[in-house]
Design a protein around this motif. Structure first.
Motif, PDB file in Angstrom:
ATOM      1  N   GLY A 276       0.787  -1.226   0.000  1.00 34.49           N
ATOM      2  CA  GLY A 276       0.000   0.000   0.000  1.00 34.49           C
ATOM      3  C   GLY A 276       0.815   1.270   0.000  1.00 34.49           C
ATOM      4  N   GLU A 277       2.123   1.166   0.179  1.00 33.14           N
ATOM      5  CA  GLU A 277       2.981   2.351   0.206  1.00 33.14           C
ATOM      6  C   GLU A 277       3.169   2.892  -1.206  1.00 33.14           C
ATOM      7  N   THR A 278       3.220   4.217  -1.334  1.00 29.42           N
ATOM      8  CA  THR A 278       3.528   4.859  -2.608  1.00 29.42           C
ATOM      9  C   THR A 278       5.029   5.057  -2.708  1.00 29.42           C
ATOM     10  N   VAL A 279       5.629   4.595  -3.805  1.00 30.06           N
ATOM     11  CA  VAL A 279       7.084   4.663  -3.969  1.00 30.06           C
ATOM     12  C   VAL A 279       7.428   5.410  -5.247  1.00 30.06           C
ATOM     13  N   GLU A 280       8.689   5.813  -5.349  1.00 30.65           N
ATOM     14  CA  GLU A 280       9.173   6.562  -6.500  1.00 30.65           C
ATOM     15  C   GLU A 280      10.174   5.734  -7.293  1.00 30.65           C
ATOM     16  N   ALA A 281      10.346   6.073  -8.576  1.00 35.01           N
ATOM     17  CA  ALA A 281      11.369   5.427  -9.396  1.00 35.01           C
ATOM     18  C   ALA A 281      12.741   5.715  -8.804  1.00 35.01           C
ATOM     19  N   GLY A 282      13.570   4.694  -8.689  1.00 38.51           N
ATOM     20  CA  GLY A 282      14.905   4.838  -8.126  1.00 38.51           C
ATOM     21  C   GLY A 282      14.975   4.645  -6.634  1.00 38.51           C
ATOM     22  N   GLN A 283      13.830   4.603  -5.964  1.00 40.15           N
ATOM     23  CA  GLN A 283      13.813   4.435  -4.512  1.00 40.15           C
ATOM     24  C   GLN A 283      14.325   3.052  -4.133  1.00 40.15           C
ATOM     25  N   LEU A 284      15.093   2.983  -3.032  1.00 40.08           N
ATOM     26  CA  LEU A 284      15.600   1.704  -2.541  1.00 40.08           C
ATOM     27  C   LEU A 284      14.427   0.841  -2.088  1.00 40.08           C
ATOM     28  N   ALA A 285      14.316  -0.358  -2.672  1.00 38.17           N
ATOM     29  CA  ALA A 285      13.191  -1.251  -2.386  1.00 38.17           C
ATOM     30  C   ALA A 285      13.547  -2.320  -1.361  1.00 38.17           C
TER      31      ALA A 285
END
Length: 344
Positions: A276-285
């Motif tokens: 459910g979290e919103t993430v960004e491109a390049g963000q550490l997963a």
């Protein structure tokens, strides 16, 4: 006349409430004339659409199985207008084993609906569903979850088909289900999944992912039942109870290949994002660690796109190629309507 290798003792055309089995011939050493018994129910009353409700295509996906088991036990046939076909444990050998695939032939039922059907127990089940059940249906609702290897945020799903009229009717049904996330895909699925068989039969195909991790989640079960009963109400087959009537906010979502993250090597998966979290491109997963080689640094995993985390791998140990994350991108309702208007 030759006897069929797959048949049902339930009369598909008779009115009333019937609960029985679909029998799949399975001749083995301990039972020469044995069968696999798929539980099957038919509720028919008056005139109206025919819908197939199915769960247990994968045996380790529990929310749909329980929702349909409850429906079979409690549904009052006198309340319906039309016909409801119910398969709560479609791949019964997999369901009994609590596994994604059948222990009899390693068959994945939801990958068995291709151009030809394999001459295996799982292939014969897929053929019967397609040629005997879907052939009689107007609508097909196929209930899934992430299974043992994935946690999946609850969402509804629809294959919109390839023509405008079917797409518009399917999207209206998806909206009526009113899940927290509503996921629509245009066209006919390329893979050999049940949705492909439905679209080819010109049957409205709806589905959903409700939970996962090899366990039953009551919140996800509630979303699954909400989708079932709101859909039946939308189709004028069964008036829904008051508890399902209040609308909730839904977000319309889509996905593409860049929304998937796969393990580049084996190791222990450490996720850093939540469902459910919103993430960004390049963000550490997350990271992949190798405890058997403790001096090796962990491998960083990064998201390739922005979106909502819809899927996380629930098993720690992972191999190269395992899906670690799936994102869903958000779209506007108006964009879906515009896309459907461009269909022939």
């Amino acid at each position: 006349m030759s006897l069929s290798t797959v048949w049902t003792e339930v009369d598909l055309e008779a009115p009333g409430r019937q609960v029985g089995f679909i029998r799949v011939e399975h001749s083995v050493h301990r039972s020469a004339y044995g069968t696999i018994a798929l539980p099957f129910a038919v509720f028919a009353n008056g005139s109206g659409p025919t819908i197939l409700l199915m769960a247990g295509s994968h045996g380790d996906e529990y929310e749909g199985q329980l929702a349909l088991t409850r429906l079979i036990r409690t549904l009052d046939v006198s309340r319906i207008r039309g016909r409801i076909l119910v398969l709560p444990a479609a791949n019964q050998p997999a369901v009994k084993a609590g596994r994604r695939t059948s222990p009899l032939d390693n068959g994945n039922l939801n990958r068995s609906f291709g151009d030809r059907f394999a001459d295996t127990p799982t292939g014969q089940i897929a053929a019967f569903i397609t040629e005997e059940l879907l052939a009689r249906c107007d609508v097909f609702l196929d209930l899934h979850s992430g299974g043992s290897s994935l946690d999946h945020i609850p969402c509804s799903y629809a294959d919109l088909g390839t023509d405008r009229s079917m797409a518009q009717r399917t999207f209206a049904a998806l909206e009526a289900m009113n899940a927290p996330l509503s996921w629509a895909q245009a066209g006919c699925p390329e893979g050999p999944v049940a949705g492909r068989a439905a679209v080819r039969k010109r049957v409205m195909h709806l589905s959903g992912e409700f939970g996962g991790g090899g366990r039953l989640d009551h919140g996800a079960l509630d979303v699954a039942e909400r989708c079932i009963y709101r859909l039946l109400d939308h189709l004028d087959i069964l008036e829904m109870e008051e508890k399902w009537r209040a609308d909730i906010r839904t977000r319309f979502v889509f996905n593409s290949q860049e929304h998937f993250i796969y393990a580049p090597q084996e190791g222990v998966f450490e996720p850093l994002a939540r469902l459910g979290e919103t993430v960004e491109a390049g963000q550490l997963a997350g990271y992949l660690h190798r405890p058997e080689l403790p001096m090796d640094p962990p491998v960083e995993i990064r998201f390739k796109a922005e979106g909502t985390v819809a899927v996380i791998r629930s098993m720690g140990r992972s191999e190269q190629g395992d899906c670690l994350f799936q994102l869903l991108g958000e779209t506007r309702r108006e964009e879906i309507l515009e896309m459907m208007e461009s269909m022939p």
